[in-house]
Design an enzyme around this catalytic site. Sequence first.
Site, PDB file in Angstrom:
ATOM      1  NE  ARG A  42       0.827   1.384   4.343  1.00 17.26           N
ATOM      2  CZ  ARG A  42       2.050   1.592   4.453  1.00 17.26           C
ATOM      3  NH1 ARG A  42       2.523   1.822   3.372  1.00 17.26           N
ATOM      4  NH2 ARG A  42       2.897   1.465   5.395  1.00 17.26           N
ATOM      5  CD  GLU A  48       2.358   7.519   6.820  1.00 13.64           C
ATOM      6  OE1 GLU A  48       1.822   6.531   7.127  1.00 13.64           O
ATOM      7  OE2 GLU A  48       2.417   8.031   5.609  1.00 13.64           O
ATOM      8  N   GLY A 143       8.630   1.136   2.887  1.00 14.60           N
ATOM      9  CA  GLY A 143       7.586   1.954   3.459  1.00 14.60           C
ATOM     10  C   GLY A 143       6.158   1.508   2.653  1.00 14.60           C
ATOM     11  CB  SER A 146       7.349  -5.735   1.352  1.00 15.05           C
ATOM     12  OG  SER A 146       8.221  -5.392   2.296  1.00 15.05           O
ATOM     13  CG  ASP A 190       0.740  -1.028   7.162  1.00 16.07           C
ATOM     14  OD1 ASP A 190       0.388   0.091   6.916  1.00 16.07           O
ATOM     15  OD2 ASP A 190       1.772  -1.413   7.617  1.00 16.07           O
ATOM     16  CG  ASN A 233      13.528  -4.832   8.916  1.00 11.54           C
ATOM     17  OD1 ASN A 233      12.487  -4.551   9.724  1.00 11.54           O
ATOM     18  ND2 ASN A 233      14.249  -5.964   8.643  1.00 11.54           N
ATOM     19  CE  LYS A 234       5.747  -1.744  10.542  1.00 11.63           C
ATOM     20  NZ  LYS A 234       5.795  -2.573   9.595  1.00 11.63           N
TER      21      LYS A 234
HETATM   22  C1  GLA Z   1       3.690   0.939   9.702  1.00  9.68           C
HETATM   23  C2  GLA Z   1       2.582   0.254  10.476  1.00  9.68           C
HETATM   24  C3  GLA Z   1       1.490   1.024  10.286  1.00  9.68           C
HETATM   25  C4  GLA Z   1       1.360   2.591  10.428  1.00  9.68           C
HETATM   26  C5  GLA Z   1       2.375   3.198   9.769  1.00  9.68           C
HETATM   27  C6  GLA Z   1       2.777   4.643   9.893  1.00  9.68           C
HETATM   28  O1  GLA Z   1       3.466   0.909   8.098  1.00  9.68           O
HETATM   29  O2  GLA Z   1       2.659  -0.947  10.173  1.00  9.68           O
HETATM   30  O3  GLA Z   1       0.474   0.517  11.323  1.00  9.68           O
HETATM   31  O4  GLA Z   1       1.460   2.771  11.868  1.00  9.68           O
HETATM   32  O5  GLA Z   1       3.774   2.470   9.854  1.00  9.68           O
HETATM   33  O6  GLA Z   1       1.922   5.348   9.507  1.00  9.68           O
END
Ligand code: GLA
Length: 456
Positions: A42, A48, A143, A146, A190, A233-234
Amino acid sequence: MDKNPPKIRTAVCADERLQNLKNTFEAKYGESPLFFAYAPGRVNLIGEHIDYCGYSVLPMAIEQNILAAVSVNNSGTIMLSNTNPQYKDFSVSCSEAIVIDRENPMWHYYFLCGVKGIQEKFGITQLVGMSCVIDGTVPPSSGLSSSSALVCCAGLVTMEANQKSLSKTELAEICAKCERYIGTEGGGMDQSISFLAERGTAKLIEFQPLRATDVKLPDGAVFVISNCCVEMNKAATSDYNIRVVECRIATKMLARARRLDQSKLFRLADVQTELQASLRQMMTLVDEVLHPEPYSRDEICRELEITPEQFSTELLSPNTQHVTHFKLHQRAWHVYGEAERVLQFKSVCESQPAESIRLLGELMIHSHASCRDLYECSCYELDRLVDFCLKAGAVGSRLTGAGWGGCAVSMVPSEKVETFLQAVRKSYYLPRGLAMDKQSLFVSKPGGGAAILLEE
Ligand code: GLA
């Protein structure tokens, strides 16, 4: 009249990528796949870092997705393979408990999150064995979600293979929850858009209860995605969860200052609901209650009258235990301001005034500034890229997704797209020697949501 929502099961259409995947599957497992399933990535247009605070967001699905070819086997094993050789094969016995290693967020753990979500939902003691080959076109760590697309695809595949049935909304909720096994406290945007997207329209996603409403984007402009090529990579860093924690602490501080029962409030939206205040009033409250200097643990514990142990166990997550200072004013101010911008964006799309494109562009520009300056989730390269996009003719441009790298999304008047793409190539990509393939700079139209593809 309500239009019919797209079905989760559709017939396979001949397509080169599917055929290639089928061939790979047959070469690997010596049989044909039983079905295919896909879940899209997406792009978030605005809103955000506010989903986990309880606020609505405005994303659209992109064409790029995670596609899986699947068969059911009698081996009592889940076998995973990826067409990208960088991602190694993996298999696990269906009689073992699914373990997700948060310290080491490898690709197959995202798949296992989806499997575990379905297993728990139905209390399945023995999952069926599955053979899967995965093919992804969503650029990783950019971002564009994926990882959530992989979790959603895995959830869908596991549901189908185990002959269960769920609505898209239920699937979205389960996948949002089970992706947290990887350790990030994501908000659900997401997974929701991955399931609830419909071709041709962006969606306003609201939470609790989860709802997706069409948002008609104005004619005459397109959205262009550009990757700054700094990977983020969060799950491998604690930046994302630090923001979640800061918002949780800010919630408690605001609740306490207004004598609300802070033990029941967890998200910034909960405080607004309790106070029945407007978003503007919430921003004034933030100014009154919170100071811009970072808060130490001691100060927070004193204000909230909690012990350091309670602070660690109730407010922090496992990967934020080391953090000593928290910025509360800036984060809360961003969240309430961004929540308001989402509503403004939606109302411009609804009323479509003559200057719609300019107004939406301005909202995107403010959103980026707030992410950069207050939420501090941008990075130098992403800021440069956003500036170049604006100079190249975008009416609005902003980071999209978690940030700290990855992509920007720009709104570009249709007649300027070609010159825009050329100018961004010249100003950002060429001087840095970066690849300019379809993965890094491309126009994106709203794509459809996740589906299972069956042979007719
Ligand atoms: C990531 C998280 C989402 C959202 C975005 C920031 O994609 O998976 O839930 O918090 O960051 O908007």
